[in-house]
Design a protein around this motif. Structure first.
Motif, PDB file in Angstrom:
ATOM      1  N   PRO A  53       0.830  -1.213   0.000  1.00  0.00           N
ATOM      2  CA  PRO A  53       0.000   0.000   0.000  1.00  0.00           C
ATOM      3  C   PRO A  53       0.861   1.259   0.000  1.00  0.00           C
ATOM      4  CG  PRO A  53       0.135  -0.903   2.205  1.00  0.00           C
ATOM      5  CD  PRO A  53       0.839  -1.891   1.308  1.00  0.00           C
ATOM      6  N   SER A  54       0.217   2.385  -0.199  1.00  0.00           N
ATOM      7  CA  SER A  54       0.917   3.661  -0.150  1.00  0.00           C
ATOM      8  C   SER A  54       1.576   3.835   1.211  1.00  0.00           C
ATOM      9  CB  SER A  54      -0.067   4.812  -0.397  1.00  0.00           C
ATOM     10  OG  SER A  54      -0.674   4.684  -1.672  1.00  0.00           O
ATOM     11  N   CYS A  56       4.269   2.210   2.319  1.00  0.00           N
ATOM     12  CA  CYS A  56       4.882   1.003   2.889  1.00  0.00           C
ATOM     13  C   CYS A  56       6.394   0.975   2.716  1.00  0.00           C
ATOM     14  CB  CYS A  56       4.267  -0.257   2.284  1.00  0.00           C
ATOM     15  SG  CYS A  56       4.766  -0.567   0.569  1.00  0.00           S
ATOM     16  N   GLU A 173       5.385   2.227 -10.779  1.00  0.00           N
ATOM     17  CA  GLU A 173       3.958   2.372 -11.130  1.00  0.00           C
ATOM     18  C   GLU A 173       3.811   2.771 -12.597  1.00  0.00           C
ATOM     19  OE1 GLU A 173       1.534   1.696  -9.051  1.00  0.00           O
ATOM     20  OE2 GLU A 173       2.221   2.066  -7.008  1.00  0.00           O
ATOM     21  N   HIS A 206       1.067  -0.972  -6.322  1.00  0.00           N
ATOM     22  CA  HIS A 206       0.112  -1.310  -5.274  1.00  0.00           C
ATOM     23  C   HIS A 206      -0.984  -2.202  -5.850  1.00  0.00           C
ATOM     24  CE1 HIS A 206      -1.892   2.083  -7.305  1.00  0.00           C
ATOM     25  NE2 HIS A 206      -3.007   1.502  -6.918  1.00  0.00           N
ATOM     26  N   ASN A 222       5.125  -3.954   4.003  1.00  0.00           N
ATOM     27  CA  ASN A 222       4.234  -3.311   4.958  1.00  0.00           C
ATOM     28  C   ASN A 222       5.090  -2.657   6.028  1.00  0.00           C
ATOM     29  OD1 ASN A 222       1.872  -2.580   6.364  1.00  0.00           O
ATOM     30  ND2 ASN A 222       1.920  -4.460   7.574  1.00  0.00           N
ATOM     31  N   GLU A 383      -7.059  -0.339   2.469  1.00  0.00           N
ATOM     32  CA  GLU A 383      -6.301   0.156   1.326  1.00  0.00           C
ATOM     33  C   GLU A 383      -7.187   0.127   0.095  1.00  0.00           C
ATOM     34  OE1 GLU A 383      -3.157   1.481  -1.083  1.00  0.00           O
ATOM     35  OE2 GLU A 383      -3.491   1.519   1.074  1.00  0.00           O
TER      36      GLU A 383
END
Length: 397
Positions: A53-54, A56, A173, A206, A222, A383
């Motif tokens: 997730p954002s 991490c 990404e 993600h 995480n 998330e």
């Protein structure tokens, strides 16, 4: 000679070849630890994904490999070469970002040839043409970036990175700006290209579908650490933490206690219901435990199951037709909401409606056990889900 072999030589750090290794890498920003004693090895020529997730730590890790950030502690190596402290342009590493950053005044061919020309490579134009052929963009070499679609621009950005012959290609990404259909097409294309050129690809995302579709190995991150690392199928089938169970797909989870053993299985009491978990599929052997089973492994019936599998009575809350499958949300005796995915093989099968009483059944061999970690379950469940499927609420008790 390699695919993009030319006259430009490389020295020092740029000559590094081999596996990428991070040894106890830590990155601190003031009192905040973004990456916490992270160690991993990425085999040369593999497709590796950092998933999480954002916030991490995955992008910070990528930036340290690229040289855009320096670790507070730890070392970064490619083969026997220690890259720690070196500058980005000194490393045999290139990055493809979500924003394509193409030069708008240059043609597509000149965009791709820019790096080799800057290094004084004599066959820069020919190398650019080979890179464009690899990403199937040769027919648009004379156009300007503004004349291309988002997917085409992403291919050009990829060609511009590949033409530099990096030992490691970082993908930050890269498909985030594309629509769903094009993103899926590019997932296939990226894997094809990686297989063809044989470079080490490290993909930060993600999006669980992206990671599982393309990567040979996935590391789920995480809170600055790697929770679990392995082949996508292995991580999905047998998560070792509550966070991985709920972040990589969705899971029906229930808190319970190990009460004994039945042969090779643990006997677990979950909210008054006795279930079994194969001992080999549990990272907990005694005491408190979180029981889990994936939604597609659960069958839903209107009559008590006659088989020898695990079962529990439930009540339907919601029925959602999603095309390939139907998603059922049901309430189990503990009060938790469970999900069931049923493939739409029979168009007349989905007659269930909210309020109906049903039975849930699953093969005990598909269950798994992980340590109790309510905070991790909540963090994964809230998330934002990937666009690849319907929005799914947390399935925890």
């Amino acid at each position: 000679m390699g695919l993009f072999s030319g006259n430009g030589g490389v020295k020092g750090f740029r000559a590094a070849k081999g596996d990428l290794r991070l040894d106890e890498v830590t990155k601190e920003f003031g009192e905040f630890t973004a990456v916490d004693h992270l160690s991993l090895e990425v085999p040369r020529g593999s497709f590796f994904a950092l998933l999480g997730p954002s916030g991490c730590g995955k992008t910070t890790t990528l930036r340290m490999v690229a040289g855009l950030e320096q670790p507070t502690y730890g070392r970064i190596r490619i083969g026997d070469t220690d890259l720690t402290g070196s500058r980005p342009y000194e490393r045999p590493v290139n990055t493809v970002f979500q924003s394509y950053a193409l030069f708008p005044h240059l043609s597509i061919r000149d965009n791709v040839a820019f790096g080799p020309k800057r290094r004084g490579q004599g066959d820069a134009a020919a190398a650019a043409d080979r890179a464009l052929e690899l990403v199937q963009m040769t027919h648009l070499a004379g156009r300007k970036p503004t004349q291309l679609s988002g997917g085409q621009q992403q291919r050009v950005a990829l060609a511009r990175a590949l033409v530099n012959q990096p030992e490691v290609l970082l993908l930050d990404e890269p498909l985030g700006a594309l629509d769903l259909k094009l993103r899926r097409q590019m997932q296939v294309e990226l894997k094809r290209i990686q297989t063809e050129v044989g470079l080490t690809f490290i993909h930060v995302t993600h999006d669980q579908e992206e990671a599982m579709t393309m990567a040979d190995t996935v590391a789920v991150m995480n809170r600055g650490k790697i929770e679990q690392l392995g082949h996508p199928e292995a991580l999905y089938d047998l998560p070792r933490t509550s966070f991985v169970a709920n972040f990589l797909g969705q899971s029906n989870l229930g808190h319970g206690r190990v009460t004994g053993r039945d042969g090779d299985s643990l006997v677990v009491e979950v909210a008054g219901t006795t279930v079994r978990i194969p001992a080999a599929r549990s990272s907990v052997s005694e005491g408190e435990i979180t029981f889990g089973v994936r939604p597609e492994k659960v069958r839903i019936t209107t009559t008590p199951p006659a088989g020898a599998g695990e079962d529990v009575k439930a009540r339907v809350m919601d029925v959602s037709f999603t095309g390939v499958a139907t998603q059922f949300l049901v309430t189990v005796p503990s009060g938790a909401t469970w999900m069931v995915y049923e493939q739409n093989l029979d168009v007349e099968r989905n007659s269930l409606r909210p309020g109906d009483e049903v039975w849930l059944e699953w093969d005990a061999g598909h269950a798994f056990g992980v340590p109790v970690d309510e905070a991790a379950e909540v963090a994964a469940a809230v998330e934002e889900p990937a666009e690849a499927g319907p929005v799914q609420p947390a399935a925890t008790s």
